[in-house]
Design a protein around this motif. Structure first.
Motif, PDB file in Angstrom:
ATOM      1  N   LEU A 232      44.146  44.213  44.628  1.00  0.00           N
ATOM      2  CA  LEU A 232      44.312  44.215  43.352  1.00  0.00           C
ATOM      3  C   LEU A 232      45.453  45.238  42.921  1.00  0.00           C
ATOM      4  CD1 LEU A 232      40.578  44.489  42.366  1.00  0.00           C
ATOM      5  CD2 LEU A 232      42.228  42.773  41.552  1.00  0.00           C
ATOM      6  N   ILE A 233      45.734  46.325  43.868  1.00  0.00           N
ATOM      7  CA  ILE A 233      46.917  47.018  43.442  1.00  0.00           C
ATOM      8  C   ILE A 233      48.471  46.502  43.497  1.00  0.00           C
ATOM      9  CG2 ILE A 233      48.182  49.219  43.947  1.00  0.00           C
ATOM     10  CD1 ILE A 233      45.662  50.519  45.065  1.00  0.00           C
TER      11      ILE A 233
ATOM     12  N   ALA B 200      37.835  48.510  39.963  1.00  0.00           N
ATOM     13  CA  ALA B 200      37.574  48.392  41.418  1.00  0.00           C
ATOM     14  C   ALA B 200      37.958  49.547  42.303  1.00  0.00           C
ATOM     15  CB  ALA B 200      38.255  47.362  41.994  1.00  0.00           C
ATOM     16  N   ILE B 201      39.039  50.175  42.021  1.00  0.00           N
ATOM     17  CA  ILE B 201      39.484  51.262  42.734  1.00  0.00           C
ATOM     18  C   ILE B 201      38.711  52.506  42.484  1.00  0.00           C
ATOM     19  CG2 ILE B 201      41.396  53.006  43.178  1.00  0.00           C
ATOM     20  CD1 ILE B 201      43.224  50.181  42.264  1.00  0.00           C
ATOM     21  N   PHE B 202      38.191  52.565  41.308  1.00  0.00           N
ATOM     22  CA  PHE B 202      37.322  53.836  40.846  1.00  0.00           C
ATOM     23  C   PHE B 202      35.989  53.687  41.744  1.00  0.00           C
ATOM     24  CE2 PHE B 202      33.879  55.378  38.291  1.00  0.00           C
ATOM     25  CZ  PHE B 202      34.586  56.892  38.020  1.00  0.00           C
TER      26      PHE B 202
ATOM     27  N   SER C 192      47.658  43.387  52.388  1.00  0.00           N
ATOM     28  CA  SER C 192      49.040  42.969  52.195  1.00  0.00           C
ATOM     29  C   SER C 192      49.707  41.594  52.278  1.00  0.00           C
ATOM     30  CB  SER C 192      50.172  43.744  53.078  1.00  0.00           C
ATOM     31  OG  SER C 192      49.842  45.341  52.665  1.00  0.00           O
ATOM     32  N   PRO C 193      49.435  40.854  53.579  1.00  0.00           N
ATOM     33  CA  PRO C 193      49.642  39.403  53.635  1.00  0.00           C
ATOM     34  C   PRO C 193      48.737  38.752  52.551  1.00  0.00           C
ATOM     35  CG  PRO C 193      48.666  40.130  55.502  1.00  0.00           C
ATOM     36  CD  PRO C 193      48.671  41.376  54.694  1.00  0.00           C
ATOM     37  N   VAL C 194      47.585  39.197  52.359  1.00  0.00           N
ATOM     38  CA  VAL C 194      46.681  38.130  51.513  1.00  0.00           C
ATOM     39  C   VAL C 194      47.244  38.103  49.906  1.00  0.00           C
ATOM     40  CG1 VAL C 194      44.496  37.863  50.648  1.00  0.00           C
ATOM     41  CG2 VAL C 194      44.791  38.555  53.112  1.00  0.00           C
ATOM     42  N   ALA C 195      47.308  39.095  49.770  1.00  0.00           N
ATOM     43  CA  ALA C 195      48.195  39.506  48.238  1.00  0.00           C
ATOM     44  C   ALA C 195      49.331  38.962  48.172  1.00  0.00           C
ATOM     45  CB  ALA C 195      48.319  41.293  48.008  1.00  0.00           C
ATOM     46  N   GLY C 196      50.277  39.133  49.014  1.00  0.00           N
ATOM     47  CA  GLY C 196      51.453  38.370  49.271  1.00  0.00           C
ATOM     48  C   GLY C 196      51.422  36.988  49.161  1.00  0.00           C
ATOM     49  N   TRP C 197      50.546  36.203  49.866  1.00  0.00           N
ATOM     50  CA  TRP C 197      50.127  35.026  49.630  1.00  0.00           C
ATOM     51  C   TRP C 197      49.680  34.456  48.261  1.00  0.00           C
ATOM     52  CZ3 TRP C 197      45.589  31.873  48.888  1.00  0.00           C
ATOM     53  CH2 TRP C 197      46.075  30.336  49.204  1.00  0.00           C
TER      54      TRP C 197
ATOM     55  N   ILE D 202      43.572  42.020  34.701  1.00  0.00           N
ATOM     56  CA  ILE D 202      43.722  42.287  36.114  1.00  0.00           C
ATOM     57  C   ILE D 202      43.893  43.815  36.224  1.00  0.00           C
ATOM     58  CG2 ILE D 202      45.121  42.085  38.124  1.00  0.00           C
ATOM     59  CD1 ILE D 202      44.355  39.440  37.878  1.00  0.00           C
ATOM     60  N   TRP D 203      44.572  44.286  35.456  1.00  0.00           N
ATOM     61  CA  TRP D 203      44.905  45.855  35.326  1.00  0.00           C
ATOM     62  C   TRP D 203      43.590  46.623  35.261  1.00  0.00           C
ATOM     63  CZ3 TRP D 203      44.658  50.413  32.326  1.00  0.00           C
ATOM     64  CH2 TRP D 203      45.453  51.277  32.960  1.00  0.00           C
ATOM     65  N   VAL D 204      42.896  46.168  34.120  1.00  0.00           N
ATOM     66  CA  VAL D 204      41.571  47.000  33.765  1.00  0.00           C
ATOM     67  C   VAL D 204      40.597  46.859  35.002  1.00  0.00           C
ATOM     68  CG1 VAL D 204      39.620  46.946  32.376  1.00  0.00           C
ATOM     69  CG2 VAL D 204      41.808  46.822  31.202  1.00  0.00           C
ATOM     70  N   PHE D 205      40.575  45.584  35.383  1.00  0.00           N
ATOM     71  CA  PHE D 205      39.334  45.542  36.393  1.00  0.00           C
ATOM     72  C   PHE D 205      40.092  46.128  37.756  1.00  0.00           C
ATOM     73  CE2 PHE D 205      37.844  42.259  33.361  1.00  0.00           C
ATOM     74  CZ  PHE D 205      36.721  42.848  33.098  1.00  0.00           C
TER      75      PHE D 205
END
Lengths: 796, 225
Positions: A432-433, A681-683, A737-742, A674-677
């Motif tokens: 998400l980040i 999620a990180i919290f 990283s690769p998942v987010a990249g894709w 996306i930013w809010v969630f």
């Protein structure tokens, strides 16, 4: 037995308050987010389905194949004709946009944008909750008007709206019905509905619409049960009169329920198409959030399992079976989920106004809907099972042997699982980040990219057709010239120009009318067209690549053209380009200039072929560039001019910046959501990590004491306690990283112009995740490392 | 009541195999009070685990009331255990989140005894153990002696035929220890069979017979009465 379970559970929750707080807080926030997301998803997926017989309702789509136009509208006579010819059609209804109209109430004019004319079958197709008046009587008087509750309130306050007079142009209407505001999942967000009869009672309007040439009506068909929509669609062309018209039209039907996600319409200004992709993205995000929150509970519960070993062992020794222990832990998870759910319901209630703003959907109180309760029930079940099953299985299968030893020495061999779950949580978070950074960068790119023209301090207003009606081209030209000169008298106005439409999102296109020397006639490109006056280039600061722009007072230039670079390339215009013959929209002239490519649509679309013409007959919009800091004065000047030209119409204007923002409204909404969630999620993940770190520190109290006695520094100990967790976070970064990249590569494909996926983004996201994790863990690690070793050793 | 013969049990770690019980045989008759003594690691706890049906032996036979139970499955063992055996531990092992009353009530809940009967039976036992006035307190609020009395109350509330006690006075001072031993003796006099593991010669003297163990085997048996 249940009472006993609940008692134990409750007292345990209380005894370990901080851990319980972490579980419940994480779960409540996760459930709230998931619930809100699912509400939105459900709303998106259920568009228009609440209408009667929605599954048999279709709208006709027209494909004007020669010019490559796809329209949601058809000519007025279509509905009656298809119904007469095709027995499969049970009923039809028409709706026609009103264009911009203004309500004249008392002495004031109020622009009303969300209005439409409807025929008398409309209420048989679409459900409205009538607060006053009824659908039957509404059409008794052709000059009936229907308002939504909030519109009625806006105009009449607490007074009764029914019977009130509203003037539109010169016609008096009477409010005959007030309905509840449109539900959020309706495609028809009209505030005002007017009987179509009133519009067609104007002979000129009727003459214009009663032909098969003007496509102004959205026509809906209700098919008989079992009828084949494909067959019906194929039959529609048959009702059109056979003419020598070069424009070939085919038709299709789209189901009412699919209309919300319809794409590909040529001119879709009035309805923002929804993106099914966003729906999928958010469905997954909702599940993510719920899972992340449940992982906290599972991790904290299983981490503390060794503490419960004593209780479990005693219960087993005394006679508890596996099943009874299993149900005890499931019940405990149910209790935690229930508490979280109650908090969730409160949180949903509190965050709803914000969520409405975020999604720009007018959700009614979700707690009043059965669906919400079903969703709550499902969420509760999911949370209980996700939370309960693993800890329950693990705890129930403890062997009670060691209980005789007084101290429990059970080794919980599930550390790998707990680590796996932390990795999973952080993988989601890092994903998400990364996505947030990339989406944010793309948004910035869109906002800051030089579109190739200037839209700052530029507003426009459209002159009503009525004032140029019946004027010759020369008269129109001189009218625009007068307007221009009038405006330029003001020092607040830096420039003024007339054009056919806004450059920000060019909608008008045509295929098949362009011709040039060497043109292969089988090549029929879609060409975007704009009629602009000789001042346009300077006011909009469009760059010329070669040649010149239209000259003032040049009659010859009215037949000449300026093309963009892409068009020159695509059309393979012979060199020298300047002076080449060009025919467009039935007019033949020369190519006198080539403008550098600029973005006349959103960056989702590649720059297409574009032709500027200089035909004043097309123009009705004035663009005013204001002097810096003098916008209010310039607006006042334009308004004063307007009031002289069209005193019976309200002055409406729009800034080009505003229009530009509209282009990316959906993208921005997606990005904000996306930013809010992501933050949420990180919290939640951090809450879990915080709990686990606290537990790990607590478990290693003795070790920390011994190490301290032997000379370990606080720094050594913090490193010792943090390394394990940081390793997990690092692993998450590697997986995410690769998942987010894709995923982001896929997302960016929707933009013809986009930012690159640079490596530094992944590094930045990874560092952020690490930093957040370090901050979370180090609090606990520091606390443990700084504690008194003597005390630590004594506790053992 | 209990007859074990040639009982074997060993534990394996990665490299070492430890024999906990080595062909151990003995018998406990109904109504007997037997103490098991021996140094740490001699197999006492393993024996108690097996007698309490908490663990299976690797070999040998274990007759409980004439039924071979050595290879009962988990469910059958749990069932036999909850109907016939009560446990008293050195560290009391009360559930911290439950009150005195609720701790004692627990075995009856698992036996499926109905609420009103449960209440009545728990009250009788608490009364007998002279702990009734503490019924709503939590274990942490009681002294060691009181906690052990609650543990004994819990062990006997379902009228077990056998009580297994693991160093019941190990965490108590001598006066509280004597009180607990007196309780066990009283129970034994009322017909309950007791097997007690202890390090204390003093406590062992309350029993009828002492079995001394070393390296997983019985070395001597002293008959005291």
């Amino acid at each position: 037995m249940i009472k006993n379970f609940l008692q134990t559970a409750w007292r345990r929750l209380w005894q370990y308050r901080s851990a319980s707080f972490l579980s419940i807080a994480g779960l409540s926030i996760g459930m709230t987010s998931a619930l809100l997301i699912f509400l939105w998803v459900q709303n998106e997926m259920s568009y228009d389905s609440y209408n009667p017989q929605a599954d048999r309702t279709y709208r006709i789509t027209a494909y004007l194949t020669n010019v490559k136009w796809v329209w949601a509208t058809v000519p007025l006579p279509t509905a009656a004709a298809v119904q007469q010819k095709m027995p499969e059609i049970e009923k039809t209804t028409n709706i026609r946009g009103t264009g911009n109209i203004a309500f004249h109430i008392g002495n004031e004019y109020f622009p009303e944008k969300k209005c439409a004319y409807i025929d008398s079958n409309w209420f048989d197709f679409f459900h409205y909750d009538f607060l006053e008046g009824n659908p039957k009587n509404f059409f008794n008087d052709p000059f009936s008007i229907l308002l939504t509750e909030s519109t009625a309130k806006k105009y009449f306050g607490s007074r009764e709206a029914i019977g009130q007079a509203i003037q539109i142009d010169t016609i008096n209407y009477r409010v005959a019905a007030v309905v509840k505001d449109n539900p959020a999942n309706s495609s028809f967000q009209f505030d005002v509905l007017i009987s179509l009869q009133s519009y067609l009672s104007n002979p000129a309007a009727f003459k214009n619409d009663a032909t098969y040439n003007n496509y102004n009506y959205r026509t809906f068909l209700r098919l008989r049960p079992g009828a084949n929509p494909k067959k019906v669609a194929a039959g529609i062309a048959g009702v059109f009169p056979q003419s020598g018209n070069a424009t070939k039209t085919t038709f299709d039907l789209i189901s009412l329920k699919d209309m919300h996600f319809e794409t590909g319409l040529t001119n879709q200004n009035d309805i923002q198409p929804a993106s099914i992709k966003s729906v999928y993205i958010f469905s997954v995000l909702g599940v993510f959030l719920l899972v992340i929150a449940c992982i906290n509970y599972v991790n904290l519960t299983t981490a503390r399992a060794s503490r419960r070993a004593k209780e479990v062992s005693i219960r087993k020794v005394i006679g508890a079976g596996k099943a009874s222990l299993f149900s005890q832990f499931i019940l405990e998870s149910l209790l935690v989920s229930l508490i979280s759910l109650i908090i969730t319901i409160i949180l949903v209630r509190l965050s709803l106004p914000l969520f409405r703003q975020l999604t720009e959907k007018n959700f009614t109180d979700p707690l009043l809907h059965l669906f919400t309760w079903k969703l709550i029930g499902l969420t509760l079940l999911a949370a209980t099972l996700l939370n309960g099953i693993y800890p329950a299985l693990m705890l129930a299968s403890f062997k009670p042997l060691s209980v005789f030893k007084g101290l429990n020495v059970l080794k919980v061999k599930d550390a790998w699982l707990r680590k796996g779950l932390v990795v999973l949580q952080f993988t989601f978070s890092v994903l998400l980040i990364i996505s947030t950074i990339i989406i944010q960068r793309q948004m910035n790119y869109i906002q800051s990219l030089d579109p190739g023209y200037s839209r700052s301090q530029l507003f426009s207003f459209t002159l009503p057709w009525s004032i140029s009606k019946g004027k010759s081209e020369t008269e129109r030209e001189s009218m625009f010239s007068d307007v221009r000169h009038e405006l330029l008298k003001y020092t607040s106005v830096a420039g003024a120009t007339a054009a056919s439409q806004s450059i920000v999102n060019l909608q008008s296109s045509n295929a098949g009318s362009a011709d040039w020397d060497g043109h292969d006639t089988s090549f029929r490109p879609t060409v975007f067209q704009l009629s602009a006056d000789p001042y346009y280039k300077d006011v909009l600061q469009i760059q010329l690549a070669q040649g010149r722009w239209f000259q003032p007072d040049s009659k010859l230039d009215q037949h000449n053209f300026v093309l963009n670079e892409t068009a020159i390339k695509d059309f393979k215009i012979h060199t020298p380009v300047l002076g080449q013959r060009f025919t467009f929209q039935g007019d033949t002239g020369q190519i006198i200039g080539v403008v550098k490519d600029f973005h006349f649509a959103s960056l989702h679309k590649r720059i297409g072929d574009m032709v500027f013409m200089n035909n004043p007959g097309w123009r009705n919009t004035i663009f005013v560039k204001t002097q810096a800091g003098k916008t209010p004065q310039a607006l006042a000047a334009a308004k004063a001019l307007w009031q002289r030209l069209a005193p019976d119409k309200p002055f409406e204007y729009i800034f080009q910046d505003e229009q530009f923002d509209q282009l990316y409204k959906d993208d921005r909404r997606l990005s904000t959501m996306i930013w809010v969630f992501s933050v949420i999620a990180i919290f939640i993940s951090c809450l879990g990590l915080f709990g686990l770190a606290a537990f790990a520190a607590e478990q290693r109290t003795k070790e920390i004491g011994i190490r301290k006695v032997l000379g370990a520094t606080v720094g050594n100990l913090v490193t010792l306690l943090s390394t394990d967790f940081l390793r997990l976070v690092l692993l998450s970064i590697l997986i995410a990283s690769p998942v987010a990249g894709w995923l982001m590569h896929q997302w960016l494909q929707d933009f013809a112009y986009h930012v690159p996926l640079s490596a530094w983004i992944f590094l930045l996201a990874g560092s952020m995740a690490l930093l957040i994790a370090i901050l979370t863990i180090s609090f606990q690690a520091l606390k443990a490392a700084r504690s008194n070793p003597v005390k630590n050793l004594r506790t053992e | 009541m209990i007859k074990i013969s040639e009982l074997q049990k060993s534990y394996r770690t990665e490299e070492v195999e430890t024999i906990a019980l080595n062909r151990l045989s003995f018998e406990v008759k109904e109504g007997e009070f037997v103490s098991v003594m021996g140094p740490s690691g001699c197999g006492k706890s393993t024996l108690l685990n097996i007698l309490g049906l908490l663990d299976d032996p690797d070999g040998g036979s274990f007759l409980f009331n004439g039924t071979e139970v050595a290879h009962f499955n988990e469910r059958k063992r749990a069932d036999l255990r909850k109907r016939n055996i009560g446990f008293v531990f050195q560290s009391f092992n009360l559930i911290d989140e439950l009150t005195v009353f609720e701790n004692v009530e627990l075995p009856l809940i698992y036996l499926g005894v109905k609420g009103p009967e449960r209440k009545q039976r728990v009250e009788v036992v608490l009364d007998k153990m002279q702990i009734m006035h503490r019924r709503n307190h939590y274990p942490q609020q009681l002294s060691g002696g009181q906690q052990q009395r609650v543990a004994v109350a819990r062990a006997v509330v379902n009228n077990p035929k056998l009580i297994l006690a693991d160093e019941p006075t190990g965490n108590l001072d001598s006066s509280n220890g004597n009180e607990v031993m007196q309780l066990l003796t009283d129970l034994n006099e009322q017909g309950t069979t007791i097997v007690m593991v202890t390090h204390s010669e003093h406590d062992a003297r309350y029993s009828h017979r002492i079995i001394r163990m070393l390296d997983g085997q019985t070395v001597t048996e002293n008959i005291l009465v």
